[in-house]
Motif scaffolding. Sequence first.
Motif, short mmCIF file in Angstrom:
data_model
loop_
_atom_site.label_atom_id
_atom_site.label_comp_id
_atom_site.label_asym_id
_atom_site.label_seq_id
_atom_site.Cartn_x
_atom_site.Cartn_y
_atom_site.Cartn_z
N SER A 123 0.83 -1.21 0.00
CA SER A 123 0.00 0.00 0.00
C SER A 123 0.86 1.26 0.00
N THR A 124 2.06 1.20 0.56
CA THR A 124 2.95 2.39 0.60
C THR A 124 3.88 2.43 -0.60
N LEU A 125 3.87 1.37 -1.41
CA LEU A 125 4.82 1.14 -2.51
C LEU A 125 6.22 0.81 -2.00
N MET A 126 6.40 0.67 -0.67
CA MET A 126 7.69 0.22 -0.17
C MET A 126 8.00 -1.18 -0.70
N ASN A 127 6.95 -2.00 -0.82
CA ASN A 127 7.18 -3.34 -1.36
C ASN A 127 7.84 -3.24 -2.74
N LYS A 128 7.37 -2.31 -3.56
CA LYS A 128 7.98 -2.16 -4.90
C LYS A 128 9.39 -1.61 -4.78
N GLY A 129 9.59 -0.69 -3.83
CA GLY A 129 10.94 -0.17 -3.61
C GLY A 129 11.90 -1.27 -3.22
N ASP B 51 5.26 11.40 -5.11
CA ASP B 51 4.87 12.44 -4.14
C ASP B 51 3.91 11.86 -3.12
N ARG B 52 2.95 11.08 -3.62
CA ARG B 52 2.01 10.45 -2.69
C ARG B 52 2.60 9.20 -2.04
N PHE B 53 3.53 8.57 -2.73
CA PHE B 53 4.12 7.33 -2.21
C PHE B 53 5.64 7.47 -2.14
N PRO B 54 6.12 8.28 -1.16
CA PRO B 54 7.56 8.58 -1.10
C PRO B 54 8.44 7.36 -0.80
N CYS B 55 7.83 6.28 -0.30
CA CYS B 55 8.65 5.09 0.03
C CYS B 55 9.38 4.55 -1.19
N ASP C 252 3.00 8.62 8.84
CA ASP C 252 4.20 8.60 9.68
C ASP C 252 5.21 7.58 9.15
N ILE C 253 4.72 6.58 8.43
CA ILE C 253 5.63 5.54 7.91
C ILE C 253 6.73 6.19 7.05
N PRO C 254 6.39 6.88 5.95
CA PRO C 254 7.48 7.51 5.17
C PRO C 254 8.21 8.61 5.92
N ARG C 255 7.50 9.36 6.79
CA ARG C 255 8.16 10.46 7.50
C ARG C 255 9.28 9.94 8.39
N ILE C 256 8.99 8.90 9.15
CA ILE C 256 10.03 8.36 10.04
C ILE C 256 11.18 7.77 9.21
N LEU C 257 10.83 7.08 8.14
CA LEU C 257 11.88 6.45 7.31
C LEU C 257 12.80 7.50 6.70
N GLU C 258 12.22 8.61 6.26
CA GLU C 258 13.02 9.69 5.68
C GLU C 258 14.04 10.19 6.71
#
Length: 388
Positions: free
Chosen positions: A213-219, A304-308, A346-352
């Motif tokens: 859902s965050t596109l982190m999986n694709k990352g 932009d919407r999925f910064p992960c 908060d998921i992408p914010r903390i990761l950044e």
Amino acid sequence: MVKRALSILGSTGSIGTTTLALVDRFRDRFDVVSIAGGRNIDLLAEQVRSFEPAVVAAGDEAGAEKLRALVPDFGGEIVCGVEGLDRVATADGADLLISALVGALGLRPTLCAIDAGKDVALANKEVLVVAGELVRKSAQKAGVNVFPLDSEHNAIFQAMHGQNRSEVKRIILTASGGPFLHTPRAELETVTLAQALKHPTWKMGDKITIDSSTLMNKGLEVIEAFWFFDMPTDRIDVVVHPQSIVHSMVEYIDGSVIAQLGIPDMSVPISYILGYPERLPLSHLPSLDLVAAGTLEFHAPDTDRFPCLRLAYEALGVCGTAPAVLNGANEVVVASFLDGEIAYLDIPRILEDVLADHPRVDAPDLAQLIEADRWSRERARSGVAARV
Ligand code: MG
């Protein structure tokens, strides 16, 4: 026909149960030598009865105790903990390890299996994300194969079969886009856990569903592809394809694009590796009906919407310990989101923040990777605590 002997890490999870269902369908082709499950001891006991492995691992000692009570006549070995995972991964007589744990936990036993001369079918993408270089070097040294079970990488592996790898121009990973593909940025602030867990096309475990859902999986899959196919970052592209029918594509230097298509069912990629280089007849599955599927869409991913997704490309560009840090921190923040501690964005914010703070180490060895993983989790936990 020579029977293939399997070890399975994560036998009670989504990949593990799908693998065992295939084994059950082709009992004349496969033996199960060892399995490791986690907390679902009832299911693990059922698997022990049905497949009679020589070694079985439960998550912890309490689980092992419960398992002993459930299968009193079992003559094999019951083990537990991280040593248990190593025992399962290196069990005598097995020639292929299905590595399907979740997260960095799978790294050590997978490396043990490689060093013990076993081929590996890898579903646990975090193993390559954290330690891609180490896994590749170890596999070369041991002379073993590491095969992709992840549906996209499996599709690429199929699209490269019989081709000259030096003629590949780029690889194109498809992404379903997850449940928030069309959700405006402002609404992402308030999405709930239940909404995030509703994946439109694939049935998977909780962690990977949130990552989708965050596109982190694709990352993480971009990083995985970098190591699997030895492809530079600027030749790995991502395209959003909500129907999940085209599982990925390879473009060649003459402009030809070879894609692998199919219904979204993990039995297909798993069976391709189990039978490799032969295909297993999965006559119980429906044929892909392209007419019924209708329009196949393709969109550019919105970072932009999925910064992960952007963070993963950045971590891969920096390399060294950065992908391990991104992965470790992501495991912590996703677990916190699953526990209801933090908001979705908060998921992408903390990761950044974690990536920006990270003191990078180049060409890390295993000890340095483990330290980077530990550091990233601790740093992510303080990021979570600051928001609770
Ligand atoms: Mg995938």
